[in-house]
Design a protein around this motif. Structure first.
Motif, mmCIF file in Angstrom:
data_model
loop_
_atom_site.group_PDB
_atom_site.id
_atom_site.type_symbol
_atom_site.label_atom_id
_atom_site.label_comp_id
_atom_site.label_asym_id
_atom_site.label_seq_id
_atom_site.Cartn_x
_atom_site.Cartn_y
_atom_site.Cartn_z
ATOM 1 N N GLY A 61 0.816 -1.212 0.000
ATOM 2 C CA GLY A 61 0.000 0.000 0.000
ATOM 3 C C GLY A 61 0.847 1.258 0.000
ATOM 4 N N GLU A 62 1.933 1.248 0.781
ATOM 5 C CA GLU A 62 2.846 2.401 0.795
ATOM 6 C C GLU A 62 3.480 2.608 -0.573
ATOM 7 O OE1 GLU A 62 5.813 2.092 3.840
ATOM 8 O OE2 GLU A 62 4.311 1.722 5.397
ATOM 9 N N GLN A 63 3.925 1.533 -1.202
ATOM 10 C CA GLN A 63 4.581 1.641 -2.511
ATOM 11 C C GLN A 63 3.639 2.213 -3.559
ATOM 12 O OE1 GLN A 63 7.942 0.929 -2.420
ATOM 13 N NE2 GLN A 63 7.314 0.620 -0.306
ATOM 14 N N LEU A 64 2.369 1.836 -3.470
ATOM 15 C CA LEU A 64 1.382 2.251 -4.476
ATOM 16 C C LEU A 64 0.582 3.478 -4.054
ATOM 17 C CD1 LEU A 64 0.067 -1.304 -5.421
ATOM 18 C CD2 LEU A 64 1.726 0.094 -6.676
ATOM 19 N N ARG A 65 0.857 3.940 -2.828
ATOM 20 C CA ARG A 65 0.122 5.083 -2.268
ATOM 21 C C ARG A 65 -1.376 4.816 -2.177
ATOM 22 N NH1 ARG A 65 2.835 10.774 -3.863
ATOM 23 N NH2 ARG A 65 4.818 10.353 -2.903
ATOM 24 N N LEU A 66 -1.704 3.631 -1.694
ATOM 25 C CA LEU A 66 -3.103 3.254 -1.487
ATOM 26 C C LEU A 66 -3.412 3.227 -0.004
ATOM 27 C CD1 LEU A 66 -3.427 0.193 -3.919
ATOM 28 C CD2 LEU A 66 -4.257 2.527 -4.288
ATOM 29 N N ASN A 67 -4.663 3.525 0.332
ATOM 30 C CA ASN A 67 -5.064 3.383 1.729
ATOM 31 C C ASN A 67 -5.314 1.905 2.026
ATOM 32 O OD1 ASN A 67 -7.662 2.714 0.823
ATOM 33 N ND2 ASN A 67 -8.404 4.817 1.040
ATOM 34 N N SER A 68 -5.599 1.607 3.271
ATOM 35 C CA SER A 68 -5.757 0.219 3.704
ATOM 36 C C SER A 68 -6.891 -0.488 2.964
ATOM 37 C CB SER A 68 -6.006 0.184 5.216
ATOM 38 O OG SER A 68 -6.146 -1.126 5.656
ATOM 39 N N ALA A 69 -8.018 0.184 2.809
ATOM 40 C CA ALA A 69 -9.162 -0.431 2.126
ATOM 41 C C ALA A 69 -8.831 -0.700 0.651
ATOM 42 C CB ALA A 69 -10.396 0.461 2.233
ATOM 43 N N GLY A 70 -8.172 0.250 0.004
ATOM 44 C CA GLY A 70 -7.790 0.072 -1.397
ATOM 45 C C GLY A 70 -6.789 -1.057 -1.563
ATOM 46 N N THR A 71 -5.856 -1.158 -0.622
ATOM 47 C CA THR A 71 -4.862 -2.235 -0.680
ATOM 48 C C THR A 71 -5.531 -3.589 -0.481
ATOM 49 O OG1 THR A 71 -3.154 -0.743 0.161
ATOM 50 C CG2 THR A 71 -2.724 -3.108 0.327
ATOM 51 N N THR A 72 -6.452 -3.675 0.469
ATOM 52 C CA THR A 72 -7.164 -4.933 0.704
ATOM 53 C C THR A 72 -7.939 -5.354 -0.534
ATOM 54 O OG1 THR A 72 -7.310 -4.522 3.074
ATOM 55 C CG2 THR A 72 -8.900 -6.084 2.144
ATOM 56 N N ALA A 73 -8.642 -4.413 -1.152
ATOM 57 C CA ALA A 73 -9.403 -4.727 -2.370
ATOM 58 C C ALA A 73 -8.465 -5.194 -3.485
ATOM 59 C CB ALA A 73 -10.207 -3.509 -2.818
ATOM 60 N N LEU A 74 -7.331 -4.544 -3.630
ATOM 61 C CA LEU A 74 -6.344 -4.916 -4.643
ATOM 62 C C LEU A 74 -5.824 -6.333 -4.404
ATOM 63 C CD1 LEU A 74 -4.168 -4.241 -6.882
ATOM 64 C CD2 LEU A 74 -2.779 -3.397 -4.990
ATOM 65 N N VAL A 75 -5.402 -6.618 -3.173
ATOM 66 C CA VAL A 75 -4.853 -7.941 -2.862
ATOM 67 C C VAL A 75 -5.941 -9.006 -3.016
ATOM 68 C CG1 VAL A 75 -3.794 -9.371 -1.064
ATOM 69 C CG2 VAL A 75 -3.006 -7.016 -1.424
ATOM 70 N N ASP A 76 -7.168 -8.704 -2.577
ATOM 71 C CA ASP A 76 -8.275 -9.654 -2.752
ATOM 72 C C ASP A 76 -8.469 -9.990 -4.225
ATOM 73 O OD1 ASP A 76 -8.796 -9.712 -0.031
ATOM 74 O OD2 ASP A 76 -10.561 -8.396 -0.148
ATOM 75 N N GLU A 79 -5.579 -12.069 -5.552
ATOM 76 C CA GLU A 79 -5.656 -13.421 -4.988
ATOM 77 C C GLU A 79 -6.764 -14.224 -5.676
ATOM 78 O OE1 GLU A 79 -4.904 -15.084 -0.583
ATOM 79 O OE2 GLU A 79 -6.687 -13.806 -0.760
ATOM 80 N N ARG A 80 -7.901 -13.579 -5.914
ATOM 81 C CA ARG A 80 -9.009 -14.235 -6.622
ATOM 82 C C ARG A 80 -8.593 -14.687 -8.021
ATOM 83 N NH1 ARG A 80 -12.258 -10.560 -4.795
ATOM 84 N NH2 ARG A 80 -12.159 -9.253 -6.630
ATOM 85 N N LEU A 81 -7.753 -13.886 -8.674
ATOM 86 C CA LEU A 81 -7.263 -14.201 -10.011
ATOM 87 C C LEU A 81 -6.096 -15.189 -9.978
ATOM 88 C CD1 LEU A 81 -7.399 -10.602 -11.505
ATOM 89 C CD2 LEU A 81 -8.853 -12.538 -12.166
ATOM 90 N N GLU A 82 -5.729 -15.611 -8.780
ATOM 91 C CA GLU A 82 -4.620 -16.558 -8.556
ATOM 92 C C GLU A 82 -3.285 -16.023 -9.049
ATOM 93 O OE1 GLU A 82 -6.079 -20.139 -10.390
ATOM 94 O OE2 GLU A 82 -7.321 -20.621 -8.644
ATOM 95 N N LEU A 83 -3.079 -14.702 -8.886
ATOM 96 C CA LEU A 83 -1.830 -14.062 -9.273
ATOM 97 C C LEU A 83 -0.935 -13.783 -8.069
ATOM 98 C CD1 LEU A 83 -3.255 -11.575 -11.923
ATOM 99 C CD2 LEU A 83 -2.217 -13.822 -12.309
ATOM 100 N N VAL A 100 4.036 -13.464 -5.272
ATOM 101 C CA VAL A 100 3.510 -13.587 -6.629
ATOM 102 C C VAL A 100 3.428 -15.068 -6.979
ATOM 103 C CG1 VAL A 100 3.937 -13.055 -9.064
ATOM 104 C CG2 VAL A 100 4.450 -11.358 -7.301
ATOM 105 N N GLU A 101 2.295 -15.466 -7.506
ATOM 106 C CA GLU A 101 2.103 -16.854 -7.929
ATOM 107 C C GLU A 101 2.812 -17.100 -9.262
ATOM 108 O OE1 GLU A 101 0.857 -19.285 -6.370
ATOM 109 O OE2 GLU A 101 -0.776 -18.635 -5.064
ATOM 110 N N GLU A 102 3.153 -18.341 -9.506
ATOM 111 C CA GLU A 102 3.814 -18.737 -10.755
ATOM 112 C C GLU A 102 2.964 -18.350 -11.970
ATOM 113 O OE1 GLU A 102 6.540 -19.980 -13.384
ATOM 114 O OE2 GLU A 102 6.852 -19.782 -11.230
ATOM 115 N N LYS A 103 1.648 -18.398 -11.840
ATOM 116 C CA LYS A 103 0.754 -18.032 -12.944
ATOM 117 C C LYS A 103 1.028 -16.603 -13.412
ATOM 118 C CE LYS A 103 -4.142 -17.230 -13.955
ATOM 119 N NZ LYS A 103 -5.515 -17.266 -13.407
ATOM 120 N N ALA A 104 1.229 -15.683 -12.471
ATOM 121 C CA ALA A 104 1.499 -14.289 -12.826
ATOM 122 C C ALA A 104 2.827 -14.164 -13.554
ATOM 123 C CB ALA A 104 1.491 -13.408 -11.580
#
Length: 151
Positions: A61-76, A79-83, A100-104
């Motif tokens: 989140g710090e690297q991307l300048r996202l707040n906690s909620a935005g970071t959680t949504a991004l990671v979710d 993760e859903r995309l298996e990346l 990072v998953e091997e698929k990504a």
């Protein structure tokens, strides 16, 4: 010119390269149903892995300048995309690590592999000292832009 001489030509070339890489990233994102921020997150996580940095959601989140909620949504989403996968830190079970998953990695190489190979091939036309000069220049430019972005 405006008194800055040949350096302005380098500024324009850097801008052109940046635009091309940004367009490639946007095309990659569109092909795989990703948001451009998803691509930036994957790049940050891959860079962290190469540097030996243990990436957490807070760090990302710090690297991307996202707040906690935005970071959680991004990671979710990733993760859903298996990346990306979340895992518990073995030394501190309260801490979540991102990997990072091997698929990504496979998707990235399938899309960006040719441009990476082309850049590596072009580098063979330069002497080691010339490459070191380019590396120092690009490192200085990166530090300068990072300082400007941080202020």
């Amino acid at each position: 010119m405006d008194g800055r001489g040949p350096a302005m030509g380098l500024v324009h070339l850097l801008r052109a390269v940046t635009v091309e890489f940004d367009l490639l990233g946007a095309e990659f994102a569109a092909r795989h149903g990703l948001h451009p921020t998803d691509v930036r997150a994957l790049i940050q996580l891959l860079d962290a892995e190469r540097a030996g940095t243990r990436a957490t959601p807070g760090w990302l989140g710090e690297q991307l300048r996202l707040n906690s909620a935005g970071t959680t949504a991004l990671v979710d989403r990733l993760e859903r995309l298996e990346l990306v996968r979340r895992s518990r830190d073995t030394t501190d079970r309260r801490r979540v690590l991102l990997e990072v998953e091997e698929k990504a990695t496979r998707l990235g190489w399938a899309f960006f592999g040719q441009v990476i190979d082309d850049v590596v091939a072009v580098s063979h036309d330069f002497e080691p000292g010339e490459l070191e000069t380019v590396r120092r220049f690009l490192t200085s430019v990166l530090e300068s832009t990072s300082r400007t972005r941080s202020s």
